[in-house]
Design an enzyme around this catalytic site. Structure first.
Site, PDB file in Angstrom:
ATOM      1  N   CYS A  14      40.460  44.613  32.018  1.00  0.00           N
ATOM      2  CA  CYS A  14      41.713  44.449  31.344  1.00  0.00           C
ATOM      3  C   CYS A  14      41.485  43.122  30.556  1.00  0.00           C
ATOM      4  CB  CYS A  14      42.731  44.009  32.536  1.00  0.00           C
ATOM      5  SG  CYS A  14      42.054  42.383  33.357  1.00  0.00           S
ATOM      6  N   HIS A  50      36.986  39.532  40.525  1.00  0.00           N
ATOM      7  CA  HIS A  50      36.430  40.282  41.671  1.00  0.00           C
ATOM      8  C   HIS A  50      35.662  41.564  41.483  1.00  0.00           C
ATOM      9  CE1 HIS A  50      39.706  37.724  44.024  1.00  0.00           C
ATOM     10  NE2 HIS A  50      38.512  37.132  44.088  1.00  0.00           N
ATOM     11  N   HIS A  88      41.525  34.152  38.478  1.00  0.00           N
ATOM     12  CA  HIS A  88      42.528  34.053  39.241  1.00  0.00           C
ATOM     13  C   HIS A  88      43.348  32.783  39.344  1.00  0.00           C
ATOM     14  CE1 HIS A  88      39.181  36.846  40.574  1.00  0.00           C
ATOM     15  NE2 HIS A  88      40.075  37.493  40.562  1.00  0.00           N
ATOM     16  N   CYS A 110      43.564  33.591  33.870  1.00  0.00           N
ATOM     17  CA  CYS A 110      44.179  34.724  32.901  1.00  0.00           C
ATOM     18  C   CYS A 110      45.417  34.197  32.571  1.00  0.00           C
ATOM     19  CB  CYS A 110      44.339  36.037  33.754  1.00  0.00           C
ATOM     20  SG  CYS A 110      45.263  37.026  32.768  1.00  0.00           S
ATOM     21  N   GLU A 140      44.398  34.229  43.718  1.00  0.00           N
ATOM     22  CA  GLU A 140      45.797  33.997  42.852  1.00  0.00           C
ATOM     23  C   GLU A 140      46.757  33.392  43.514  1.00  0.00           C
ATOM     24  OE1 GLU A 140      46.509  37.494  40.506  1.00  0.00           O
ATOM     25  OE2 GLU A 140      48.647  36.825  40.153  1.00  0.00           O
ATOM     26  N   THR A 178      50.242  39.189  40.422  1.00  0.00           N
ATOM     27  CA  THR A 178      50.065  40.168  39.077  1.00  0.00           C
ATOM     28  C   THR A 178      49.633  41.609  39.486  1.00  0.00           C
ATOM     29  OG1 THR A 178      47.838  39.465  38.637  1.00  0.00           O
ATOM     30  CG2 THR A 178      49.873  38.373  37.546  1.00  0.00           C
ATOM     31  N   CYS A 208      51.327  42.727  36.107  1.00  0.00           N
ATOM     32  CA  CYS A 208      50.703  42.667  34.600  1.00  0.00           C
ATOM     33  C   CYS A 208      50.725  44.090  34.175  1.00  0.00           C
ATOM     34  CB  CYS A 208      49.467  41.989  34.606  1.00  0.00           C
ATOM     35  SG  CYS A 208      48.226  42.904  35.017  1.00  0.00           S
ATOM     36  N   SER A 237      42.093  43.001  44.225  1.00  0.00           N
ATOM     37  CA  SER A 237      43.438  43.355  44.709  1.00  0.00           C
ATOM     38  C   SER A 237      43.781  44.407  44.099  1.00  0.00           C
ATOM     39  CB  SER A 237      44.586  42.274  44.522  1.00  0.00           C
ATOM     40  OG  SER A 237      45.827  42.542  44.786  1.00  0.00           O
ATOM     41  N   ASN A 238      43.898  44.578  42.890  1.00  0.00           N
ATOM     42  CA  ASN A 238      44.061  45.812  41.744  1.00  0.00           C
ATOM     43  C   ASN A 238      43.556  47.121  42.107  1.00  0.00           C
ATOM     44  OD1 ASN A 238      42.393  46.483  39.241  1.00  0.00           O
ATOM     45  ND2 ASN A 238      42.252  44.316  39.782  1.00  0.00           N
TER      46      ASN A 238
HETATM   47  S1  SF4 Z   1      46.578  39.188  35.702  1.00  0.00           S
HETATM   48 FE1  SF4 Z   1      46.357  41.418  34.850  1.00  0.00          FE
HETATM   49  S2  SF4 Z   1      45.440  41.250  32.782  1.00  0.00           S
HETATM   50 FE2  SF4 Z   1      45.136  39.275  33.838  1.00  0.00          FE
HETATM   51  S3  SF4 Z   1      43.074  39.291  34.861  1.00  0.00           S
HETATM   52 FE3  SF4 Z   1      44.724  40.125  36.532  1.00  0.00          FE
HETATM   53  S4  SF4 Z   1      44.647  42.164  36.175  1.00  0.00           S
HETATM   54 FE4  SF4 Z   1      43.946  41.540  34.332  1.00  0.00          FE
END
Ligand code: SF4
Length: 328
Positions: A14, A50, A88, A110, A140, A178, A208, A237-238
């Site tokens: 991203c 991460h 984060h 970010c 985060e 996010t 996000c 996490s994502n």
């Molecule tokens: S908030 Fe979204 S765009 Fe920003 S680092 Fe995390 S995953 Fe990437």
């Protein structure tokens, strides 16, 4: 159609991750190494993103990763060695410690995480209590909660809603991490609204664009696959949310797996299957996905189909500290 791979698009890096990695690379490139004083060219607090491969790669180029600022010697601060904060974000206490020690901070938080920090400060100033959906202990979430620990109330799931207690005259607003699951968060919000009908939402969702886009794409991929492989680290996490979304999409039909790279694939997972979906977390370099594709092709999954849901064109400029003054 023969055995095939169903590839999610968008996937992988991203804009926030790209910026954070480029920040460290830019510093490494402009540094004179090795230094006569033996100090490294840059310190990075926590994993810059991460993903263990990204961290190992930057460490091999000379970046030194620390858990806490206390691990950085005073000589480094005196010599002006840059210290990079990860994507984060950090708590105000970490910023204060760096300032007190005169460190040359380059903040790679970010911008979409910084936005949540600013929202905390604004809502607290306006007299709100903040319900924050996030993962306890995640870098985060720690940074956001510590902006105002007495006013930010962290919950993880809908089942935690009962642990909260606010009177109707309390101004209440919701903020989130996010990288949450869009669907699971919607369930938690429904439970919160049932308990606190006056709860206000932020102007824009904090989940996000990259998180939502990758989840939307993997959902479609799961519908067209017998199993799904998510490339991403366990502490991302994502990436973990992507695996959960994929598993939900597959239901009883198949299984979703998360691997750091191709070496963690088990050929037994794919026996008798016709289609394997692939996606990757926002901190994952595409060469790791290529490695997984190669391994699956060697197992006979030679067909390839891409499932594209949206074209991304988000880009963040480098941190102000790198644009302002030359690094030493
Ligand atoms: S908030 Fe979204 S765009 Fe920003 S680092 Fe995390 S995953 Fe990437």
């Amino acid at each position: 159609m023969g055995k095939r791979i169903v590839l999610a698009d968008p996937r992988g890096f991203c804009a926030g991750v790209d910026r954070a990695i480029l920040t460290v690379r830019t510093i490494l490139k402009s540094a004179d190494t090795p230094r006569a004083d033996g100090l490294p060219p840059v310190y990075v607090r926590r994993q810059i993103v991460h993903n263990k491969h990204v961290v190992e790669d930057l460490a091999a180029q000379g970046a030194v990763f620390v858990q806490e600022l206390a691990e950085i010697p005073d000589a480094a601060a005196e010599a002006g060695i840059p210290i990079v904060f990860s994507a984060h974000g950090v708590s105000p206490a970490v910023k204060a410690e760096a300032a007190a020690r005169g460190m040359h901070v380059v903040d790679a938080t970010c911008p979409l995480v910084s936005k949540v920090h600013r929202e905390v400060l604004r809502f607290v100033k306006e007299g709100y209590e903040i319900i924050y959906i996030g993962h306890k202990g995640h870098d985060e979430a720690v940074g956001v909660v510590e902006e105002s620990p007495e006013h930010v109330h962290l919950i993880e799931h809908a089942s935690d809603v009962d642990s909260l207690d606010f009177q109707p005259d309390t101004k209440l607003v919701l903020l989130t991490q996010t990288t949450l699951s869009v669907d699971e968060t919607a369930g938690t919000i429904t439970a919160l609204k049932a308990r606190f009908p006056w709860l206000e939402m932020p102007p824009n969702s904090d989940i996000c664009y990259a998180t939502s886009n990758r989840q939307a794409a993997v959902k479609l991929v799961a519908q067209q696959s017998d199993c799904v492989v998510i490339v991403g680290s366990a502490n991302s996490s994502n990436s973990v949310r992507l695996m959960e979304v994929a598993q939900e999409g597959l239901g009883e039909r198949g299984k979703a797996y998360r691997v750091d790279d191709a070496s963690e694939l088990d050929p037994a997972w794919f026996e008798g299957l016709e289609s394997v979906g692939i996606s990757s977390g926002a901190s994952v370099p595409d060469e790791l996905v290529s490695g997984v594709i190669d391994a699956l092709q060697n197992l006979g999954f030679t067909g390839m189909k891409s499932v594209e849901t949206i074209k991304e064109n988000m880009h963040f400029v480098l941190p102000a500290e790198l644009r302002r003054k030359p690094l030493r």
